[in-house]
Design an enzyme around this catalytic site. Structure first.
Site, PDB file in Angstrom:
ATOM      1  N   GLU A 156      11.048 -62.412 -22.611  1.00 17.95           N
ATOM      2  CA  GLU A 156       9.613 -61.702 -22.208  1.00 17.95           C
ATOM      3  C   GLU A 156       8.660 -62.222 -21.444  1.00 17.95           C
ATOM      4  O   GLU A 156       7.809 -62.925 -22.056  1.00 17.95           O
ATOM      5  CB  GLU A 156       8.576 -60.923 -23.731  1.00 17.95           C
ATOM      6  CG  GLU A 156       9.237 -59.267 -24.052  1.00 17.95           C
ATOM      7  CD  GLU A 156       8.527 -58.944 -25.670  1.00 17.95           C
ATOM      8  OE1 GLU A 156       7.591 -59.645 -25.526  1.00 17.95           O
ATOM      9  OE2 GLU A 156       8.715 -57.978 -25.672  1.00 17.95           O
ATOM     10  N   GLU A 199      15.080 -54.202 -26.316  1.00 18.97           N
ATOM     11  CA  GLU A 199      14.136 -53.751 -27.217  1.00 18.97           C
ATOM     12  C   GLU A 199      13.451 -52.544 -26.730  1.00 18.97           C
ATOM     13  O   GLU A 199      12.808 -51.878 -25.609  1.00 18.97           O
ATOM     14  CB  GLU A 199      12.864 -55.330 -27.350  1.00 18.97           C
ATOM     15  CG  GLU A 199      13.514 -56.311 -27.782  1.00 18.97           C
ATOM     16  CD  GLU A 199      11.623 -56.935 -27.825  1.00 18.97           C
ATOM     17  OE1 GLU A 199      10.904 -56.874 -27.786  1.00 18.97           O
ATOM     18  OE2 GLU A 199      12.201 -58.345 -27.797  1.00 18.97           O
TER      19      GLU A 199
END
Ligand code: BGP
Length: 482
Positions: free
Chosen positions: A180, A371
């Site tokens: 991320e 995810e």
């Protein structure tokens, strides 16, 4: 239920689609001071991302034991294999390999642990997908160097990657450079090891740190391709479609600016240079980055694929007085048409189709959803004398998202795989709770640290096993599965 959920899905999942699950070292391993591991920033974050760090480690940090994957990895990987996982995404704890981050030599005990994990995966025919840095910068690099604000981190990260590629390169094909990466804009400590709250950080320092990470990502992508001809390197982004709250052009423009803040990371990773809108942001804010010729060259080593997390979409409004809601790393203006999880994260399966199409059209690189999942309060019950969780809400959540992945594939997007987040219950990154459970596998551990650490299959365990076995054919088209 919205219209799209009742439409029939228009195509199967492609051959070789990588079905699996994902975790991160600091949320799963425990053994925080075993095997020669040094401290990482997570060891001073007992209450998760949302609370300030402590001076040193404290006993109330659930991650010190987490779910004890460090000792139970074989049992856990066997359960993943029982579900038929094709791939397992996990991260390597940087401070297990280089305890202080700036050490000359790696810690062999740390490397040996991941050798054992890879052995186990190989035994079950599960492909590893390795996140090199997932919110676990060695604490020393944060405290003594200022984290990624310091150019020296590029060299330390390169040394770390070289060891991983040399030792594991023949066994690991898929690599992600930074988890991320765009989260650094909101969470500079957890994401960039920068020991300052966001408000205490200038745009200049923030973007210089981002620049260092991007250069490091480019450099190790080149190194990976040189050392491992078959390797595929991906970037990893928090994905969140940004919808204007109203059709007002002011809201639409604000949504564009918010989307740009995240797009920039994919644009640079996929195109090898800074986009114009970010250069303009620098001009408007007096940011003058230290960029060398070598940096520019390094940035040109673009990624092979784009991976991302997807939990929710957000809305934007030009009206700055509207309060933002909770969410993964960044909250947004709440969307009045959506429901939310028990933690207030809004649920939007169609947003996943939107973002897949968007990324595919923008970058034309294969996409990997690494995810996605529902953090929920689970209740352990007994069925036929066996402890389990009747988590139909999780099945529905994942089913509805997978329907949209299938739609996006039918739209023409190339999607490599899907690894659901927290395939086994783990400690949450945001709030450090175990009660925020994502898994197909229940772990008997509670927020106060009590529990046997026993593992139990939830109802979703069997459902996901059937999804994988049928290559997605049992994903239904929005009809209730309960
Ligand atoms: C992402 C992180 C993960 C994970 C997930 C869910 O931001 O990459 O580490 O934890 O979000 O968040 P949480 O654990 O706060 O529910």
């Amino acid at each position: 239920m919205s219209q799209a959920m009742t439409k029939p899905a228009t195509g199967p999942f492609p051959d070789g689609f990588l079905w699996g699950g994902a975790t991160a070292a600091n949320q799963i391993e425990g053994a925080y001071a075993e095997g020669g591991k040094g401290l990482s920033i997570q060891d001073v974050m007992p209450k998760g991302i949302t609370a300030p760090p402590t001076e040193g480690p404290t006993d109330d940090n659930l991650k010190q034991v987490a779910i004890d994957f460090y000792h139970r990895y074989a049992e856990d990987i066997a359960l993943f294999a029982e579900m038929g996982f094709k791939v397992y995404r996990f991260s390597i704890a940087w401070s297990r390999i280089f305890p202080n981050g700036d050490d000359e030599q790696p810690n062999e005990e740390g490397l040996a642990f991941y050798e054992r994990v890879l052995d186990e995966l190989e035994k079950h025919g599960i492909e590893p997908l390795v996140t090199i840095s997932h919110y676990e910068t060695p604490l020393n690099l944060a405290r003594s160097y200022g984290g990624w604000t310091n150019r020296a981190l590029i060299g330390f990260y390169e040394r770390y990657c070289r060891i991983l590629f040399e030792r594991f390169g023949s066994r690991v094909k898929y690599w992600l450079t930074f988890n991320e990466i765009n989260s650094i804009i909101h969470e500079p400590f957890v994401s960039g090891g920068i020991p300052l709250p966001r408000q205490g950080l200038t745009e200049q320092d923030l973007y210089q740190a981002i620049h260092h990470e991007l250069v490091a990502s480019g450099r190790v992508t080149r190194m990976a391709h040189g050392l491992m001809p078959d390797a595929q390197v991906g970037c990893m982004i928090v994905a969140h479609p940004v919808y204007p709250l109203t059709p007002s052009p002011d809201d639409v423009e604000q949504a564009m600016h918010t989307a740009h803040a995240s797009y920039a990371f994919g644009d640079i990773h996929c195109r090898g240079e800074y986009p114009g809108y970010l250069l303009r942001h620098f001009r408007d804010n007096g940011v003058e980055l230290d960029v060398t010729e070598q940096d520019r060259e390094d940035l040109r080593n673009t990624v092979d694929f784009v991976s991302f997390s997807y939990y929710m979409s957000i809305c934007e409004s030009a009206d700055a007085s509207i309060t933002k809601g909770p969410g993964n790393i960044m909250g947004g203006v709440p969307n009045p048409t959506l429901e939310a999880s028990e933690w207030g994260w809004q649920i939007d399966p169609q947003g996943l189709r939107v973002i897949i199409n968007d990324y595919w059209e923008r970058w034309q690189k294969p996409l990997f959803i690494v995810e996605n999942g529902l953090g929920a309060l689970d209740v352990l019950v007994e069925v036929d004398g066996v402890p389990t969780v009747e988590d139909d809400y999780r099945i529905r959540y994942m089913n509805d998202h997978l329907v949209q992945v299938r739609e996006a594939i039918a739209d023409g997007a190339q999607v490599m795989g899907y690894t659901s987040w927290g395939c086994i219950d783990i400690v949450s990154a945001g709030t450090s709770q175990l009660s925020k459970r994502y898994g197909f596998i229940y772990v008997d551990r509670n927020d106060d640290g009590t529990g046997t650490l026993e593992r139990y299959r939830k109802k979703s365990f069997g459902w996901y096993r059937d999804v994988i076995a049928s290559d997605g054919a049992v994903v239904d088209n929005g009809v209730a599965v309960a």
